[in-house]
Design an enzyme around this catalytic site. Structure first.
Site, PDB file in Angstrom:
ATOM      1  N   GLU A 104       0.844  -1.193   0.000  1.00  0.00           N
ATOM      2  CA  GLU A 104       0.000   0.000   0.000  1.00  0.00           C
ATOM      3  C   GLU A 104       0.880   1.243   0.000  1.00  0.00           C
ATOM      4  O   GLU A 104       1.940   1.256   0.615  1.00  0.00           O
ATOM      5  CB  GLU A 104      -0.890   0.020   1.256  1.00  0.00           C
ATOM      6  CG  GLU A 104      -1.909  -1.104   1.275  1.00  0.00           C
ATOM      7  CD  GLU A 104      -2.797  -1.061   2.515  1.00  0.00           C
ATOM      8  OE1 GLU A 104      -3.735  -1.849   2.569  1.00  0.00           O
ATOM      9  OE2 GLU A 104      -2.541  -0.250   3.415  1.00  0.00           O
ATOM     10  N   CYS A 118       3.471   8.455   0.889  1.00  0.00           N
ATOM     11  CA  CYS A 118       3.879   7.552   1.960  1.00  0.00           C
ATOM     12  C   CYS A 118       4.119   6.189   1.326  1.00  0.00           C
ATOM     13  O   CYS A 118       3.205   5.636   0.704  1.00  0.00           O
ATOM     14  CB  CYS A 118       2.786   7.486   3.023  1.00  0.00           C
ATOM     15  SG  CYS A 118       3.186   6.326   4.331  1.00  0.00           S
ATOM     16  N   CYS A 125       6.033  -7.100   7.940  1.00  0.00           N
ATOM     17  CA  CYS A 125       7.086  -6.607   8.837  1.00  0.00           C
ATOM     18  C   CYS A 125       7.387  -7.674   9.878  1.00  0.00           C
ATOM     19  O   CYS A 125       6.486  -8.361  10.341  1.00  0.00           O
ATOM     20  CB  CYS A 125       6.647  -5.315   9.530  1.00  0.00           C
ATOM     21  SG  CYS A 125       7.965  -4.582  10.538  1.00  0.00           S
ATOM     22  N   CYS A 129       5.457  -5.311  16.524  1.00  0.00           N
ATOM     23  CA  CYS A 129       4.959  -4.353  17.510  1.00  0.00           C
ATOM     24  C   CYS A 129       3.515  -4.709  17.883  1.00  0.00           C
ATOM     25  O   CYS A 129       2.718  -5.088  17.013  1.00  0.00           O
ATOM     26  CB  CYS A 129       5.060  -2.923  16.981  1.00  0.00           C
ATOM     27  SG  CYS A 129       6.756  -2.460  16.591  1.00  0.00           S
ATOM     28  N   CYS A 132       0.337  -3.096  15.980  1.00  0.00           N
ATOM     29  CA  CYS A 132       0.442  -2.826  14.540  1.00  0.00           C
ATOM     30  C   CYS A 132      -0.044  -4.002  13.708  1.00  0.00           C
ATOM     31  O   CYS A 132       0.431  -5.132  13.859  1.00  0.00           O
ATOM     32  CB  CYS A 132       1.897  -2.514  14.197  1.00  0.00           C
ATOM     33  SG  CYS A 132       2.186  -2.336  12.425  1.00  0.00           S
ATOM     34  N   CYS A 346      -9.023   0.878   4.900  1.00  0.00           N
ATOM     35  CA  CYS A 346      -7.694   0.810   4.324  1.00  0.00           C
ATOM     36  C   CYS A 346      -7.063  -0.551   4.556  1.00  0.00           C
ATOM     37  O   CYS A 346      -6.554  -1.181   3.637  1.00  0.00           O
ATOM     38  CB  CYS A 346      -6.816   1.891   4.945  1.00  0.00           C
ATOM     39  SG  CYS A 346      -5.194   1.907   4.238  1.00  0.00           S
TER      40      CYS A 346
HETATM   41  N1  SAH Z   1       8.277   0.419  10.796  1.00  0.00           N
HETATM   42  C1  SAH Z   1       8.397   1.820  10.915  1.00  0.00           C
HETATM   43  C2  SAH Z   1       7.592   2.592   9.879  1.00  0.00           C
HETATM   44  C3  SAH Z   1       6.227   2.089   9.580  1.00  0.00           C
HETATM   45  S1  SAH Z   1       5.048   2.244  10.864  1.00  0.00           S
HETATM   46  C4  SAH Z   1       8.075   2.273  12.310  1.00  0.00           C
HETATM   47  O1  SAH Z   1       7.589   1.478  13.102  1.00  0.00           O
HETATM   48  O2  SAH Z   1       8.358   3.419  12.606  1.00  0.00           O
HETATM   49  C5  SAH Z   1       4.708   3.998  10.838  1.00  0.00           C
HETATM   50  C6  SAH Z   1       4.157   4.519  12.167  1.00  0.00           C
HETATM   51  O3  SAH Z   1       2.822   4.003  12.391  1.00  0.00           O
HETATM   52  C7  SAH Z   1       4.991   4.089  13.368  1.00  0.00           C
HETATM   53  O4  SAH Z   1       5.212   5.167  14.246  1.00  0.00           O
HETATM   54  C8  SAH Z   1       4.103   3.067  14.021  1.00  0.00           C
HETATM   55  O5  SAH Z   1       4.400   2.916  15.378  1.00  0.00           O
HETATM   56  C9  SAH Z   1       2.735   3.625  13.755  1.00  0.00           C
HETATM   57  N2  SAH Z   1       1.648   2.675  13.975  1.00  0.00           N
HETATM   58  C10 SAH Z   1       1.676   1.345  13.824  1.00  0.00           C
HETATM   59  N3  SAH Z   1       0.490   0.801  14.174  1.00  0.00           N
HETATM   60  C11 SAH Z   1      -0.311   1.813  14.554  1.00  0.00           C
HETATM   61  C12 SAH Z   1      -1.648   1.886  15.042  1.00  0.00           C
HETATM   62  N4  SAH Z   1      -2.408   0.806  15.184  1.00  0.00           N
HETATM   63  N5  SAH Z   1      -2.145   3.090  15.374  1.00  0.00           N
HETATM   64  C13 SAH Z   1      -1.381   4.214  15.229  1.00  0.00           C
HETATM   65  N6  SAH Z   1      -0.121   4.208  14.769  1.00  0.00           N
HETATM   66  C14 SAH Z   1       0.432   3.018  14.443  1.00  0.00           C
HETATM   67 FE1  SF4 Z   2       6.867  -3.048  11.807  1.00  0.00          FE
HETATM   68 FE2  SF4 Z   2       6.464  -2.155  14.285  1.00  0.00          FE
HETATM   69 FE3  SF4 Z   2       6.633  -0.414  12.233  1.00  0.00          FE
HETATM   70 FE4  SF4 Z   2       4.513  -2.061  12.466  1.00  0.00          FE
HETATM   71  S1  SF4 Z   2       5.086  -0.417  13.870  1.00  0.00           S
HETATM   72  S2  SF4 Z   2       5.637  -1.589  10.606  1.00  0.00           S
HETATM   73  S3  SF4 Z   2       5.464  -3.931  13.334  1.00  0.00           S
HETATM   74  S4  SF4 Z   2       8.239  -1.795  13.034  1.00  0.00           S
END
Ligand code: SAH
Ligand code: SF4
Length: 387
Positions: A104, A118, A125, A129, A132, A346
Site C-alpha cells: 500500500e 507515503c 514486517c 509491535c 500494529c 484501508c
Molecule cells: N516500521 C516503521 C515505519 C512504519 S510504521 C516504524 O515502526 O516506525 C509507521 C508509524 O505508524 C509508526 O510510528 C508506528 O508505530 C505507527 N503505527 C503502527 N500501528 C499503529 C496503530 N495501530 N495506530 C497508530 N499508529 C500506528
Molecule cells: Fe513493523 Fe512495528 Fe513499524 Fe509495524 S510499527 S511496521 S510492526 S516496526
C-alpha cells in the site's frame, strides 16, 4: 529435463531501471557501447517522465533501445485499487508487485499545497509491535529500491501538484531493508531522479540502532522519525519487542549522534494507548528523557486494529498527556485522527484483495505538518495540530 518450479514466478534477472542510480545507468550504457550521456537520458525518461516501457524513450536510437531492452527492464506495480478519503485529503493505492505481493502507498494532500507520498519498504514486517496490523500479518519480503520508487511514481502520477515530500512510513521497517531504502532515498532526492530534495524525505524507524548510526554516516540529511511509544524499557518491551535488543538508552544515544551528523531535528512518534502508556507520569518521563535533544514528539492516538485488544484514549487524556510532555519543554504535535472507519477500510484493501491480512495504515504528514481544520468529514490520515 525439467527443474522443479518455484511457487512464485521468479523475478526477471535483468536489473530494474527504476532502482538504478545515475552512475549505475552510466555504467550500463557504457557496457552497451553507448556514450555516458545516454545514462542521463534514460534517467530523464525513467524518473522524470515515469515511462513504463523502454520503447517510449523516443530520443534513443532504436537499435540502442533494443540492446537496452535485452540488458534491463522497467519494473512496474499494478495498481489494483485506489481509495479516496471522503474529504479528498488522501488517496490510498493497493499495488501488486511482479511476484504478486501487494503493498500500500498513499498520496496525502495538504492545505498548504504540499503533496506527500507515503511508501512501503517491505511486504509485511518482522518487528511484531503489539499494536500494529502490519506486524500482526508477519513478514513476506523486502521490497527492492525499484519497487519503492515505483510507489512514488504511481503516487506522483495521481498528484495534482508537484510531489513535495516522501515519507517512509508505510508497511515494513525501512532500516531492516537498509540498502534498498537508502538507494531509493538517493533516487528520490537527486536532481536526475525524482528531484524531491533530501530534506523533504522522512524515514520512520522502530529504532534499529546500528542502522541509525550507519544512516548518520551516509551524508544524507534525511529526517529521522523514531517510533518510541514509551519512556522506559520496561514499558516499551512488550509494545516494541526490538527494545530487548536495542534498549532506549542506546537508541537515544544513536539519535543524538544522528542529530550531530545531520543537523536535522528528530521526530519521536508516540502511539498513545489507553491505560498502557498514556498516563501523566509517562508524559513527564518522556519529557525528561528527551530534554536537551533537538526534537519534537508526534503523539498518535492509537488506531484500533481488529483482533488487537488495545484502545485509543479519550481526547481529554490525549490532551493531558501532550501537556505533560510540553510542560517538560518538548514541542508536541497531536495527530488528529478522524474517520477510523476509513482506516479500517484501508486495512481491508489488502484483505478484500485476498492477498494479505489487514494492515494498519496511519502514515503521518512530515514533521512540522500543518494543523488540519476540525471539520471536513472523515479523513484517512491525520494532520497534526495543537493538542
Ligand atoms: N516500521 C516503521 C515505519 C512504519 S510504521 C516504524 O515502526 O516506525 C509507521 C508509524 O505508524 C509508526 O510510528 C508506528 O508505530 C505507527 N503505527 C503502527 N500501528 C499503529 C496503530 N495501530 N495506530 C497508530 N499508529 C500506528
Ligand atoms: Fe513493523 Fe512495528 Fe513499524 Fe509495524 S510499527 S511496521 S510492526 S516496526
Amino acid at each position: 529435463m525439467t527443474a522443479a518450479r518455484p511457487a512464485a514466478a521468479p523475478l526477471p534477472a535483468t536489473p530494474d531501471l527504476r532502482g538504478l542510480l545515475l552512475p549505475d545507468l552510466t555504467d550500463l550504457v557504457r557496457a552497451l557501447g553507448a556514450p555516458a550521456y545516454r545514462g542521463r537520458q534514460i534517467a530523464r525518461w525513467v524518473y522524470g517522465c515515469g515511462v513504463e516501457d523502454i520503447s517510449e524513450m523516443t530520443d534513443l536510437p532504436i537499435t540502442f533501445r533494443e540492446r537496452l531492452g535485452e540488458a534491463a527492464r522497467i519494473g512496474t506495480l499494478a495498481v489494483r485499487r485506489s481509495t479516496d478519503a471522503a474529504d479528498g485529503s488522501a488517496t490510498k493505492l493497493l499495488a501488486a508487485c511482479e511476484d504478486g505481493q501487494t503493498v500500500e502507498c498513499v498520496l496525502m494532500r495538504f492545505d498548504d499545497g504540499r503533496r506527500s507520498a507515503c511508501v512501503s519498504t517491505q511486504a509485511g514486517c518482522a518487528m511484531g509491535c503489539a499494536f500494529c496490523a502490519t506486524g500482526l500479518g508477519g513478514f513476506a519480503r523486502n521490497l527492492s529500491a525499484g519497487e519503492i520508487i515505483s510507489q512514488a511514481l504511481a503516487i506522483r502520477a495521481r498528484a495534482d501538484r508537484r510531489l513535495s515530500n516522501v515519507v517512509f512510513m508505510g508497511m515494513g521497517e525501512p532500516l531492516a531493508n537498509y540498502e534498498a531504502t537508502v538507494r531509493a532515498a538517493r533516487i528520490l532526492a537527486a536532481p536526475w531522479g525524482l528531484g524531491i530534495g533530501v530534506r523533504h524525505l522522512t524515514i520512520s524507524t522502530v529504532g534499529l540502532v546500528p542502522q541509525i548510526r550507519r544512516l548518520a554516516g551516509e551524508g544524507l540529511q534525511i529526517t529521522l522519525a523514531v517510533s518510541l511509544h514509551a519512556p522506559t524499557d520496561a514499558l516499551r518491551r512488550p509494545l516494541v519487542p526490538v527494545t530487548e535488543r536495542y534498549p532506549i538508552a542506546d537508541l537515544i544515544a544513536a539519535c543524538r549522534d544522528y542529530l550531530a551528523a545531520t543537523g536535522r531535528r528528530l521526530t519521536f512518534e508516540y502511539v498513545l494507548i489507553d491505560g498502557v502508556n498514556d498516563g501523566d507520569a509517562e508524559g513527564r518521563a518522556l519529557g525528561r528523557l528527551l530534554r536537551g535533544l533537538l526534537c519534537h514528539v508526534n503523539v498518535i492516538p492509537l488506531n484500533p486494529v481488529p483482533g488487537i485488544p488495545l484502545r485509543r484514549p479519550a481526547v481529554g487524556r490525549v490532551r493531558a498527556f501532550a501537556r505533560c510532555v510540553r510542560d517538560a519543554g518538548i514541542p508536541v504535535t497531536v495527530r488528529i485522527e478522524r474517520g477510523t472507519e476509513i482506516q479500517a477500510a484501508c486495512g481491508q484493501l489488502r484483505l478484500a484483495d485476498g492477498s494479505g491480512r489487514a494492515s494498519r495504515w496511519t502514515p503521518a504528514p512530515p514533521p512540522g505538518g500543518v494543523p488540519v481544520p476540525a471539520s471536513g468529514g472523515a479523513r484517512t490520515h491525520g494532520g497534526e495540530g495543537p493538542a
